[in-house]
Design an enzyme around this catalytic site. Structure first.
Site, PDB file in Angstrom:
ATOM      1  N   ASP A 169      -2.470  -6.016  -6.417  1.00 46.20           N
ATOM      2  CA  ASP A 169      -3.202  -6.350  -5.009  1.00 46.20           C
ATOM      3  C   ASP A 169      -2.430  -7.419  -4.328  1.00 46.20           C
ATOM      4  O   ASP A 169      -1.895  -8.432  -4.754  1.00 46.20           O
ATOM      5  CB  ASP A 169      -4.716  -7.013  -5.715  1.00 46.20           C
ATOM      6  CG  ASP A 169      -5.476  -7.121  -4.239  1.00 46.20           C
ATOM      7  OD1 ASP A 169      -5.047  -7.170  -2.916  1.00 46.20           O
ATOM      8  OD2 ASP A 169      -6.756  -7.594  -4.411  1.00 46.20           O
TER       9      ASP A 169
ATOM     10  N   CYS B  46       0.927  -1.041  -0.074  1.00 50.03           N
ATOM     11  CA  CYS B  46       0.160  -0.060   0.103  1.00 50.03           C
ATOM     12  C   CYS B  46       0.926   1.190  -0.080  1.00 50.03           C
ATOM     13  O   CYS B  46       0.657   2.186   0.925  1.00 50.03           O
ATOM     14  CB  CYS B  46      -1.009   0.200   1.136  1.00 50.03           C
ATOM     15  SG  CYS B  46      -1.914  -1.211   1.417  1.00 50.03           S
TER      16      CYS B  46
ATOM     17  N   GLY C  75       5.676   8.476   0.738  1.00 47.70           N
ATOM     18  CA  GLY C  75       6.423   9.226   1.813  1.00 47.70           C
ATOM     19  C   GLY C  75       7.168   7.906   2.743  1.00 47.70           C
ATOM     20  O   GLY C  75       8.470   8.381   2.762  1.00 47.70           O
ATOM     21  N   LYS C  76       6.785   6.962   2.926  1.00 47.28           N
ATOM     22  CA  LYS C  76       7.254   5.844   3.653  1.00 47.28           C
ATOM     23  C   LYS C  76       8.109   5.167   2.589  1.00 47.28           C
ATOM     24  O   LYS C  76       9.359   4.564   3.334  1.00 47.28           O
ATOM     25  CB  LYS C  76       6.377   5.090   4.262  1.00 47.28           C
ATOM     26  CG  LYS C  76       5.325   5.579   5.387  1.00 47.28           C
ATOM     27  CD  LYS C  76       4.337   4.739   5.664  1.00 47.28           C
ATOM     28  CE  LYS C  76       3.268   5.487   6.731  1.00 47.28           C
ATOM     29  NZ  LYS C  76       2.623   6.575   5.982  1.00 47.28           N
TER      30      LYS C  76
ATOM     31  N   CYS D 161      -3.442   5.028  10.536  1.00 44.05           N
ATOM     32  CA  CYS D 161      -3.670   6.396  10.986  1.00 44.05           C
ATOM     33  C   CYS D 161      -5.135   6.551  11.601  1.00 44.05           C
ATOM     34  O   CYS D 161      -5.919   7.304  11.261  1.00 44.05           O
ATOM     35  CB  CYS D 161      -3.579   7.453   9.892  1.00 44.05           C
ATOM     36  SG  CYS D 161      -4.485   7.247   8.340  1.00 44.05           S
TER      37      CYS D 161
ATOM     38  N   ALA E 128       1.565   4.111  -1.874  1.00 40.83           N
ATOM     39  CA  ALA E 128       1.325   5.412  -2.443  1.00 40.83           C
ATOM     40  C   ALA E 128       1.015   6.166  -1.273  1.00 40.83           C
ATOM     41  O   ALA E 128       0.048   5.628  -0.393  1.00 40.83           O
ATOM     42  CB  ALA E 128       0.215   5.484  -3.412  1.00 40.83           C
ATOM     43  N   PRO E 129       1.278   7.385  -1.281  1.00 37.98           N
ATOM     44  CA  PRO E 129       1.881   8.483  -2.269  1.00 37.98           C
ATOM     45  C   PRO E 129       3.138   8.328  -2.277  1.00 37.98           C
ATOM     46  O   PRO E 129       3.927   8.856  -2.990  1.00 37.98           O
ATOM     47  CB  PRO E 129       1.147   9.756  -1.802  1.00 37.98           C
ATOM     48  CG  PRO E 129       0.971   9.724  -0.372  1.00 37.98           C
ATOM     49  CD  PRO E 129       0.880   8.347   0.071  1.00 37.98           C
TER      50      PRO E 129
END
Length: 468
Positions: free
Chosen positions: A326, A279, A284-285, A395, A281-282
């Site tokens: 996926d 998972c 940063g990680k 989050c 996107a976007p």
């Protein structure tokens, strides 16, 4: 439905004003300046709270709500400001409106409700002149056959809110600024006092945090910022846009909330290790993992989000093996040393920047997403070698999507153990480490000095290891 005595008096005194409104309605110019923005705001507000439609999609510049896309950029900014204020303060706005009515609004009068909320939000929480907010709300009512007969009520009620603004704000200050269903869940998880503090914290707009490639002290000085316990930089308030800041064009840093930067830092040394970012996107990680020296495979099932991920990595000068898939169907040729699963969730920890979340989501969404997260976590654990690490995060503020998911997986997976996060390694964020050694940030944490916004997103993160 009637107004209280004072508001009825105001309604009677506004007949002349109403006559002018009717004249304007029948004139050749159907829209007063600013009316289109208020109409769009009321329409979008209704979509969020009545039809549970996420706000971001409706405010998209290309594929968003047609009424919003038809506006000028300045009117779009006004719509965003109205919606953010209305959604952040909705329980208090509704309490203010209700306190001025002797009987509730008619059942099903949702369009009227949205007109009043949009008008009251401008008067109570924005710097829009009262006369403009009232005038345009009355015009909204006159333009809608469902609301035309309530135009005098709209006029009288909003005028009274303007006259008694400070008294009304004081009266509704004790009303929790989040939905009752979510407040109850927070109270069960964190206690009444902390739950109310979280509710207040979400009223404050989120700070702008940066993850820097290096020299955090130097970038803090150059950008008028402060170094955070996460190693990132928090900016003081500034005028302008993010791309205009020094360091953006050359990819020296990227915008990332302090809490969101924590999960990727929980792996320890990553140089030379193969890591999959599920998972992704976007990005940063993913960028953090690349910066740490890992050989990164970034997985994303949405073509558009994968495109955005690639663009963000390109700006930063980073490379990763990006894969459109996926994760449930992804079968790596070789198991990874580590995996990062920042799972899809209710996003209830991000209400400072996404105030629609608590109105477009509900308990049923949290339960459904918790099930999705558990399946994804079990799959992620199969992708790492014996001895490999999985960091699971999201989050959400709700333990059903965090602690409870991990507890179930640990309970029936004997070859998995939890690795405790040492609080001593996180000075300034020790309170975010739970007794079990997991990360649980709350918007009430990370108090900053004068000139800087405090708080951070609500995040959960845990480290799991496959036993050798």
């Amino acid at each position: 439905m009637v107004l209280s005595a004072d508001s009825t008096k105001a309604a009677n005194s506004s007949k002349k004003f109403q006559g002018k409104a009717k004249t304007a309605e029948s004139s050749a110019a159907p829209f007063k300046p600013g009316l289109a923005a208020r109409l769009a705001a009321a329409k979008i507000l209704g979509a969020v709270i009545d039809r549970k439609t996420p706000l971001d999609g409706m405010l998209d510049a290309e594929g968003g709500n047609p009424a919003y896309r038809a506006l000028s950029e300045s009117d779009r900014a006004l719509v965003r400001a109205i919606l953010n204020s209305a959604l952040r303060h909705l329980p208090r706005i509704e309490a203010a409106i209700g306190s001025l009515l002797e009987t509730p609004l008619p059942e099903g009068a949702r369009a009227l409700h949205h007109v009043l909320v949009v008008g009251a939000a401008q008067i109570l929480y924005l710097s829009v002149p009262n006369h403009s907010a009232v005038d345009l709300a009355v015009e909204q009512a006159n333009q809608d056959p469902r609301n035309r007969r309530f135009a005098k009520l709209v006029n009288a009620l909003l005028r009274r809110i303007g006259r008694e603004k400070e008294e009304i704000l004081a009266r509704v200050a004790a009303v929790p600024a989040i939905p009752a269903w979510f407040l109850e869940r927070l109270e069960r998880a964190y206690g009444v006092e902390t739950a109310l503090k979280i509710a207040e914290a979400q009223l404050e707009p989120a700070a702008v945090d940066l993850t820097v490639k290096g020299d955090a002290e130097g970038w803090a000085k150059r950008l008028n910022g402060a170094v955070l316990p996460t190693g990132g930089v928090r900016l003081a308030a500034f005028d302008g846009t993010i791309p205009s800041l020094e360091g953006f064009a050359e990819g020296a840093w990227w915008v990332q909330d302090a809490a969101a930067s924590i999960p990727a830092r929980l792996f320890g040394a990553l140089a030379g290790k193969r890591v999959v970012d599920l998972c992704a996107a976007p990005g940063g990680k993913t960028a953090q993992l690349v910066l740490a020296g890992a050989e990164v495979t970034a997985l994303e099932q949405s073509p558009n989000r994968l495109k955005r991920l690639s663009a963000n990595l390109g700006r930063l000068g980073f490379e990763a093996d990006t894969v459109l898939s996926d994760m449930a169907k992804y079968e790596p040729a070789e198991l990874f040393d580590a995996a990062l699963l920042d799972a899809p969730c209710s996003s209830t920890g991000t209400t400072r920047r996404h105030p629609d979340v608590l109105w477009s989501k509900g308990p049923e969404d949290i339960a459904k997403l918790a099930g999705v997260q558990e399946r994804m976590l079990r799959q992620a654990l199969k992708m790492v070698k014996p001895g490999g690490i999985v960091v699971f995060s999201n989050c959400s503020l709700d333990p059903q999507e965090g602690e409870e998911v991990v507890a179930r997986v640990l309970a029936d997976t004997p070859d998995i153990e939890r690795v405790a996060v040492p609080a001593a390694e996180w000075p300034g964020l020790e309170e975010a480490i739970t007794p079990a050694g997991e990360f649980r940030t709350l918007p009430t944490m990370l108090r900053m000095g004068e000139g800087f916004a405090s708080g951070l997103d609500g995040f959960y993160a845990a480290i799991l290891r496959r036993l050798p």
